[in-house]
Design a protein around this motif. Structure first.
Motif, short mmCIF file in Angstrom:
data_model
loop_
_atom_site.label_atom_id
_atom_site.label_comp_id
_atom_site.label_asym_id
_atom_site.label_seq_id
_atom_site.Cartn_x
_atom_site.Cartn_y
_atom_site.Cartn_z
N PRO A 217 0.73 -1.18 0.00
CA PRO A 217 0.06 -0.12 0.00
C PRO A 217 0.65 1.40 -0.11
O PRO A 217 1.94 1.40 0.70
N ARG A 353 -3.55 -1.99 5.99
CA ARG A 353 -4.03 -0.86 4.88
C ARG A 353 -4.48 -1.60 3.52
O ARG A 353 -4.09 -2.79 3.29
N ASN A 355 -4.72 -1.43 -0.67
CA ASN A 355 -3.80 -0.86 -2.05
C ASN A 355 -4.79 0.26 -2.50
O ASN A 355 -5.75 0.12 -3.05
#
Length: 380
Positions: A217, A353, A355
């Motif tokens: 990410p 997180r 992407n």
């Protein structure tokens, strides 16, 4: 004899011209089909050999029979050599020189003397180890490698898509040597010289084997925000050579109308008018579903949840740091009111997180993700 020589010359120049156009920006100026670009690249070695054999035959016959003057033959030789250079070395080795294996980094303190507070940087953080890649310093190399948090990484940037994406550079367990080739549909394509693969950046997929690269990410923010959040981080350093300055000036002037919504190359569909063509979005794809979020979606609240492929995604707008992040969440709480800090941490743990495609103009995002949802057009 003259006709036979003319046929050889014409064939060699057609092959050279076709390859040169396909593997430079010229192919997109004439909207060359994507399949043509990838096929011509796949067989560029054979095309080069064929072009050179035809050229040698034409030169030998012309010299032997005194058909053309030395001036004409000299111009022909220069043309053939120029095509050979454009097809094989111009973009990857001369113009857009990848720094996968030779990137250098500096401390926040060192970088602060060269960067302005509002300079756009791409942030990659793994296991608490952070890197900042200034947008202006990524425009030419497009690719910068490093070991971040113990993981092999490459940051990639496509200026036309305004898209930073980070990958694990190892494909199928093998090391790679990524080089820039060209772009199709206003998005970067690069090759792995070790395997011969071509990779479309926005799809993160190798063209021939359909191998999907592992992504990391990426979050983008102003330089002042990176300094505040990651004072111990490292900053990618790019030192342009003399002719790079000319390229950068050309990029800046050409990209200005592009970011305003007038595509530089006529290769986008532009059929989706739900947003203005140049409006920048934050996009997420999960499975076969995608969603785009705009600044307007954060007018009333700074956190919102969407669902894609039965997976809930939390978008958080950190106004103080002028950045947006996206996280995977579950049904354990009301995430639209749960405080999540810029590192993804909350009272009970840390979120994973997502992407995030940050900053893409709507015209590019909607072209590559034509079935995309918009938050203000769907029921959440």
């Amino acid at each position: 004899m003259k006709k036979a020589i003319m046929v050889l010359i014409t064939l060699s120049l057609v092959i050279g011209g076709l390859g040169s156009v396909a593997l430079t920006e010229g192919g997109q100026l004439i909207n060359m089909p994507r399949d043509w670009v990838f096929t011509l690249f796949q067989y560029k070695g054979l095309l080069t050999v064929a072009m050179l054999l035809l050229a040698v035959a034409a030169l030998w016959l012309s010299t032997r029979n005194k058909v053309f003057s030395k001036m004409v033959l000299s111009l022909y030789v220069v043309s053939i050599l120029g095509c050979t250079f454009l097809i094989n070395w111009f973009a990857p080795d001369f113009w857009l020189r990848s720094q996968q294996h030779n990137a250098s980094f500096m401390s926040v303190e060192e970088a602060d003397s060269r960067l302005q507070s509002n300079d756009d940087v791409f942030v990659l953080e793994i296991n608490g180890d952070a890197r900042a890649y200034p947008r202006d310093w990524m425009q030419l190399p497009h690719i910068a490698g490093d070991v971040v948090g113990g993981e092999d990484t490459v940051m990639t940037y496509c200026a036309l898509s305004n898209l930073p994406m980070a990958f694990n550079p190892n494909m199928n367990g093998q090391p790679t040597d990524f080089k820039i080739i060209a772009q199709v549909h206003n998005n970067l394509i690069f090759t792995d010289r070790n395997s011969g693969e071509l990779i479309q950046q926005v799809t993160a997929t190798a063209e021939y084997s359909q191998t999907e690269l592992e992504q990391y990410p990426v979050q983008r923010m102003p330089w002042e925000s990176f300094k505040a959040l990651y004072p111990e981080g490292q900053v990618f350093n790019y030192e342009p050579v003399l002719y790079d300055h000319v390229t950068l000036k050309l990029f800046d002037s050409a990209l200005e109308p592009h970011y305003e919504g007038e595509p530089m190359f006529p290769t986008l569909s532009l059929e989706d008018d739900r947003l203005a063509t140049g409006e920048q979005v934050w996009g997420v794809q999960v499975g076969n579903e995608s969603v785009a979020v705009t600044t307007e979606d954060f007018t009333e609240k700074n956190q919102l949840v969407v669902e894609l492929s039965n997976q809930k995604i939390l978008f958080v707008n950190y106004e103080e740091y002028q950045t947006v992040a996206a996280y995977f969440v579950d049904d354990s709480r009301d995430w639209e009111v749960t405080e999540v800090d810029p590192y993804g941490s909350h009272a009970s743990g840390k979120l994973e997180r997502v992407n995030l495609y940050s900053g893409m103009p709507w015209m590019v995002w909607s072209h590559w993700f034509p079935e995309t949802q918009l938050v203000n057009k769907q029921t959440i």
